[in-house]
Write an enzyme that holds these catalytic residues in place. Sequence first.
Site, PDB file in Angstrom:
ATOM      1  N   GLY A 163      35.961  43.843  47.449  1.00 47.15           N
ATOM      2  CA  GLY A 163      36.148  45.104  48.172  1.00 47.15           C
ATOM      3  C   GLY A 163      37.009  46.095  47.414  1.00 47.15           C
ATOM      4  N   CYS A 164      37.573  47.040  48.164  1.00 45.03           N
ATOM      5  CA  CYS A 164      38.157  48.251  47.575  1.00 45.03           C
ATOM      6  C   CYS A 164      39.464  48.051  46.811  1.00 45.03           C
ATOM      7  CB  CYS A 164      38.356  49.307  48.656  1.00 45.03           C
ATOM      8  SG  CYS A 164      36.798  49.943  49.308  1.00 45.03           S
ATOM      9  N   PHE A 165      40.143  46.919  46.972  1.00 45.45           N
ATOM     10  CA  PHE A 165      41.404  46.735  46.232  1.00 45.45           C
ATOM     11  C   PHE A 165      41.168  46.226  44.819  1.00 45.45           C
ATOM     12  CE2 PHE A 165      40.857  42.666  48.552  1.00 45.45           C
ATOM     13  CZ  PHE A 165      40.910  41.762  47.499  1.00 45.45           C
ATOM     14  N   ALA A 166      39.923  45.841  44.510  1.00 42.17           N
ATOM     15  CA  ALA A 166      39.659  45.039  43.313  1.00 42.17           C
ATOM     16  C   ALA A 166      39.821  45.782  41.989  1.00 42.17           C
ATOM     17  CB  ALA A 166      38.263  44.425  43.401  1.00 42.17           C
ATOM     18  N   PHE A 373      43.728  49.347  47.625  1.00 42.38           N
ATOM     19  CA  PHE A 373      43.819  48.931  49.039  1.00 42.38           C
ATOM     20  C   PHE A 373      42.465  48.410  49.476  1.00 42.38           C
ATOM     21  CE2 PHE A 373      46.056  53.172  48.743  1.00 42.38           C
ATOM     22  CZ  PHE A 373      47.335  52.669  48.623  1.00 42.38           C
TER      23      PHE A 373
END
EC number: 2.3.1.74
Length: 389
Positions: A163-166, A373
């Site tokens: 997801g978006c934190f990666a 995040f």
Amino acid sequence: MVTVEDIRRAQRAEGPATVMAIGTATPPNCVDQSTYPDYYFRITNSEHKAELKEKFKRMCDKSMIKKRYMYLTEEILKENPQVCEYMAPSLDARQDMVVVEVPKLGKEAATKAIKEWGQPKSKITHLVFCTTSGVDMPGADYQLTKLLGLRPSVKRLMMYQQGCFAGGTVLRLAKDLAENNKGARVLVVCSEITAVTFRGPSDTHLDSLVGQALFGDGAAAIIVGSDPIPEVEKPLFELVSAAQTILPDSDGAIDGHLREVGLTFHLLKDVPGLISKNIEKSLAEAFQPLGISDWNSLFWIAHPGGPAILDQVELKLGLKEEKLRATRHVLSEYGNMSSACVLFILDEMRKKSAADGLKTTGEGLEWGVLFGFGPGLTVETVVLHSLST
């Protein structure tokens, strides 16, 4: 007699990991955010849902996004009507697209990064590939190795479904790989395609609609290595430290589930509040060793999950408006490309810093922070040190 400790010492790089090159790529199909609600409700046969369409229009207007890029064209969607329905079994059709297109888009970005780096691709020792768009075996890392013609002995790591934190995670991993393997050159690729999350609208699942208003496609690639070769490799940023944490009381704030219908997206209302409430703790822990507590003295790269997150972070930390300029610019020009976003922002920042004649890659400043995040809620915090432009 050689000891294990001697071998260990010889294996380690001397200096910190650096970002040596950045490349980005998007699909050719560009979508104008102002006309997207009309297109989206037409292509999903949902024009009778007038009230929902008005709600979606407001979401798009408030998104601060001007345009996005998408692999899914009208032609592709007409050939795959099940992808346009809300919650229709469609995983096979989606998988058939992304297992081919994710490595392909990754190759475009990687080719640009390798060109800027200026070294033969045979010198790439490690590959880290990251995507939340589909899963396959052998993975997108294997496919990219073949597409680029990398050595078969390249050491690969495949990260799916983070997801978006990666975008922060891959920097943390690349730093450890580069600093613990003398001479390592790590190719990092984040490639995201919304074909897994696209679906028609529903009155009962408004968080899915938020995703339809925000997500875009894009791939970013960087080369990371320690001890750059003088006059040959030009480092852009040093990766000083990296940390990951799960925010308290945030269970279920962002969830994604891979189902027969594709990747479903679930969001709690208070994600911006949860992030802004906890962000100062992450900053304090990261910058205490450097004696920095003025957050306006840093250059900023934050995953642009959406405008509300950026607004609340800005407010909570008392950031000057220009601090999130690069972040907001990327959101406006590309939308939320999940893991690839922060690398796009890194690229935008170093290019604009050079174009504006500033002395460092970090908007003329020495120290900076990169935040990812995403689901968990998970926060990645990377401390960056800029270098001369």
